[in-house]
Design an enzyme around this catalytic site. Structure first.
Site, short mmCIF file in Angstrom:
data_model
loop_
_atom_site.label_atom_id
_atom_site.label_comp_id
_atom_site.label_asym_id
_atom_site.label_seq_id
_atom_site.Cartn_x
_atom_site.Cartn_y
_atom_site.Cartn_z
N ASN A 11 1.01 -1.26 -0.20
CA ASN A 11 0.04 0.07 0.41
C ASN A 11 1.14 0.99 0.14
O ASN A 11 1.47 1.51 0.81
CB ASN A 11 -0.72 0.12 1.57
N LYS A 14 0.39 4.45 2.75
CA LYS A 14 1.17 3.27 4.49
C LYS A 14 2.59 3.69 4.33
O LYS A 14 3.18 4.47 5.63
CB LYS A 14 0.28 2.17 4.58
N ASP A 74 -1.39 -3.95 9.94
CA ASP A 74 -3.05 -4.19 10.10
C ASP A 74 -3.83 -3.50 10.45
O ASP A 74 -3.45 -3.12 11.92
CB ASP A 74 -3.81 -5.89 10.17
N TYR A 159 -10.67 4.85 4.29
CA TYR A 159 -12.25 6.21 4.54
C TYR A 159 -11.83 6.67 5.23
O TYR A 159 -12.21 7.95 5.53
CB TYR A 159 -12.36 4.71 5.73
#
Length: 200
Positions: A11, A14, A74, A159
């Protein structure tokens, strides 16, 4: 001791967050990610908790990168009024290959089906780190807030366009990277990790 650090993620959002925070504290550290390994294949994230999945990621990368710092993480969104869904399914909420906007759209749709008075939520992050000597560390972080009625803002990922942090009136996607890197669940977990690293 702090010259090589590997992050078990594909990702880009991240990875950017990790680089910004780690390079500030350890300027000489080289930060790598699993995408740099030509033959690396991630294991399925089939754990029952965020920590399970973080450990799966870290162990899989550690199997091919030993004697260096290895981090598996995570994280996800938990909405109180939805029994803490989407939780560990956050990245795949609208399907295995769902885009961020599809996941956000499903979340808002599910919250509208049975209009929720309780829109409280939190981002939660569990991080499993293996030190160069193979010791396992676990650190966590959270950021509390509420879910907006509709997306707003152009920054961040996941989100962020519908998450309004506690004490704010704008979404994370409106507040931008500077705010997120100070207050996010991932930043809070990483700060706990950095404290442990500096205490060595």
């Amino acid at each position: 001791m702090f010259n090589e650090f590997w992050v078990a993620t594909g990702n880009k959002g991240k990875l950017t967050e990790y680089k910004m925070l780690l390079e500030k504290e350890f300027p000489d550290m080289k930060i790598h990610h699993q995408g740099e390994l030509p033959t690396f294949s991630p294991r399925p994230e089939d754990g029952k908790t965020f920590e399970d999945n973080a450990r799966i990621k870290a162990r899989t990368l550690k199997a091919v990168k030993q004697g260096v710092w290895v981090l598996g993480e995570d994280s996800g969104l938990e909405v109180e009024g939805m029994n803490n869904l989407p939780g560990i399914h956050s990245a795949r909420y609208a399907g295995p290959k769902a885009s961020d906007s599809e996941n956000v759209a499903k979340l808002l749709k599910m919250m509208a089906l049975k209009p929720l008075k309780n829109r409280n939520a939190r981002f939660y992050c569990s991080t499993v780190v293996f030190t160069p000597s193979g010791e396992e560390w676990v650190v966590t972080g959270e950021m509390k807030g509420t879910i907006a009625l509709k997306p707003a803002g152009l920054h961040g990922f996941g989100y962020d366009p519908v998450f309004i942090p506690e004490g704010q009136t704008q979404t994370l996607a409106e507040l931008g990277a500077g705010y997120k890197n100070q207050h996010s669940h991932r930043a809070n977990a990483l700060r706990a990790l950095i404290e442990k690293m500096k205490a060595l």
